[in-house]
Design an enzyme around this catalytic site. Sequence first.
Site, mmCIF file in Angstrom:
data_model
loop_
_atom_site.group_PDB
_atom_site.id
_atom_site.type_symbol
_atom_site.label_atom_id
_atom_site.label_comp_id
_atom_site.label_asym_id
_atom_site.label_seq_id
_atom_site.Cartn_x
_atom_site.Cartn_y
_atom_site.Cartn_z
ATOM 1 N N ILE A 140 -7.746 44.231 -39.254
ATOM 2 C CA ILE A 140 -7.357 42.866 -38.909
ATOM 3 C C ILE A 140 -6.501 42.364 -40.055
ATOM 4 O O ILE A 140 -6.958 42.317 -41.199
ATOM 5 C CB ILE A 140 -8.593 41.961 -38.722
ATOM 6 C CG1 ILE A 140 -9.535 42.542 -37.665
ATOM 7 C CG2 ILE A 140 -8.166 40.554 -38.328
ATOM 8 C CD1 ILE A 140 -10.847 41.771 -37.539
ATOM 9 N N SER A 141 -5.279 42.015 -39.780
ATOM 10 C CA SER A 141 -4.350 41.618 -40.835
ATOM 11 C C SER A 141 -4.816 40.351 -41.531
ATOM 12 O O SER A 141 -5.635 39.585 -41.010
ATOM 13 C CB SER A 141 -2.947 41.397 -40.254
ATOM 14 O OG SER A 141 -2.454 42.574 -39.664
#
Length: 665
Positions: A329-330
């Site tokens: 998840i950025s």
Amino acid sequence: MSGVEETVRARPPDIPEPGEAFAEVVAARNEWLAGATAALGAARRVHGVVLVGSLAHGDDDAFSDVDLIVAVEAPIPPMLLVDLFAGLGLPGVELYRRPKPRNAPAGGAYLAVALELAGLPVLVDLYLWPATTAAVPAGGRMLFERDRLPRSELGLLGLLATCPPADDTGSDPDDPATLLLQVQLAAKYHARGDQPRRAGICRQLQISDICHAGELRQLLDTRLPALRPLPAAALTAVDRLLHLVSVSLKEVPVTTSHAVQELTPQAARQQLVDLLRSRGWITRPEVAAAFAAVPRHLFAPDGTSLEAAYADSVVITKRGPDGKTSSSISAPWLQAYMIEAAGLRAGSRVLEIGSGGYNAALLAEVVGPAGTVVSIDIDADVVANARAALTGAGYPQVQVIRADGEHGQAAGGPYDGVIVTVETSDIPPAWIEQLAPGGVLVVPFRLRGHTRCLTLRPAGDHLVAMAALQCGFVPMQGHGRDPVRRVPLRGDAAVLVLDDPTTQVDGDALRAALDGPSVQEWSPVTAAMGDGAAFEAVHLWVASQPRPYGVLTVDRDKTAVLLDPQDRFCCPTLLTAGSFAYLTLRKQDAETWQFGAHAFGPDATALVADLIDLLTAWDRLHRAGPGPQITVHPAGTRLPETTRLRLLVPRHHTLTAITWPGGDQ
């Protein structure tokens, strides 16, 4: 909107008022120093003990380290070289240790130990020095002297340089003690208001400069689970230090209560929104509303703490067989930037390439019920997890499809925005063809080893970058996979990365060059450590030169003394077949750092001169300018001649042009 909220208990502070706690740790540190001096003085083989560093200069705050030179009769017993802290019988409870052989004198040892004193971690640096070569450096204060040691006009670092260690292998960069040490140092400089040094430590931690100590705690929650286990006492002590710093700087309310604080996901989301707004990453109300609505913790792996789930940092969701991250998840700041760059509105249709679920949920909030979100990924596990998380979070309308991102998803198009969340070095035709008129393509684009998030708009037969921001993503898989070439120079400790087929080098010659003499010079160009834009611009400027080029990545501990690149992950490097020159940096004063060049090989002198000239030209011509224009054209395009500096990067589908303003450079 999401489903059930849950209450998560945060760790209680369980500490007194900051002023009282800091006074206690100073007293405990002074008591420890007196006990350590007595223990060392009673040891027959110890000839002298010298206090160096900040304490020797009279600095006496709660964050001052204890730096000791211990002169020991040669030959030094092997037991001390293996575990000098235990071997010398020093008092105190050890929390963690980090050996750094490159800081050790020849024939001696070095060890950084964090002790628990008054419930907080205190760093002790021990330099075990053979008495035959030991000296008292300038500014050192003698604590014990059995035999008079010679005095030196050199400082500690200068004295160490006169007898470099035989062992410079350093410590494991994935050692959790390294992470704790860096976090503790960042907290120290943050508490002291030393922004340049704090920013420097944050760069080593691979994060942007912090605004409050709570970000360091979130970083620990995010990264420590992926590392080897660490004694709980070490994390507890560092946690207490971070909380004390936050309270003393009025970043959190002062409290002496032992009551457990409760934190809900809703409150955590609002804290994240407030942080992103304060830093300018969120400017649009609909984007703020999306981040406030989507339950990020439901997309994180089981066991992820609430603090880690809502930290402004990456959350790793899958690793490959080699241990490298294959899905994540950025970081929220980057997700907010890309969503705003795409210009999406209510009713927009958007294609996400590279799934995970959370970003797709944010997009669904922004485009609303009348919009469409299609998310594709090549990994079956990632797709399955994204579908389950989206359904559980209340976003079943998002279409998650297993597909190769190279081909997009024509059935759902055309799209007002295509957002790519994997690193790519090329732009497949499908991404452009599936854009609606006026659509925007946002993509992490790799250019000669440097990745920039480009905001691309069609302009006739090509694309024009409206913005470019340095970023990092996991690389693309499938048909679009285009790995860089890696040339080991010192095993995995120093690797040259090549990202274009036109650059060819002789790996054996480069490795041999490292064993020979080097050339180093300093330019007149400087920058503040906190000025990330300057470093980003310099990197792209040097990479844009139409000449052989690569990036150097190193393990600083294992290559200390030999190599000191400005950026240990992606350092600009000029090349010939058997020589290289990389960008380096040195501290000029409290706030300023100076750029330089360091080179090896038969062409070292010429390469250093070239790199210095490039730095000077950037500073004179482009530092205050808008930067280059980046355009992406179909492969095989013949562009008109120009007098401007222009680099052409050919790929399978495209030809990218990086063109700098002005005439002949």
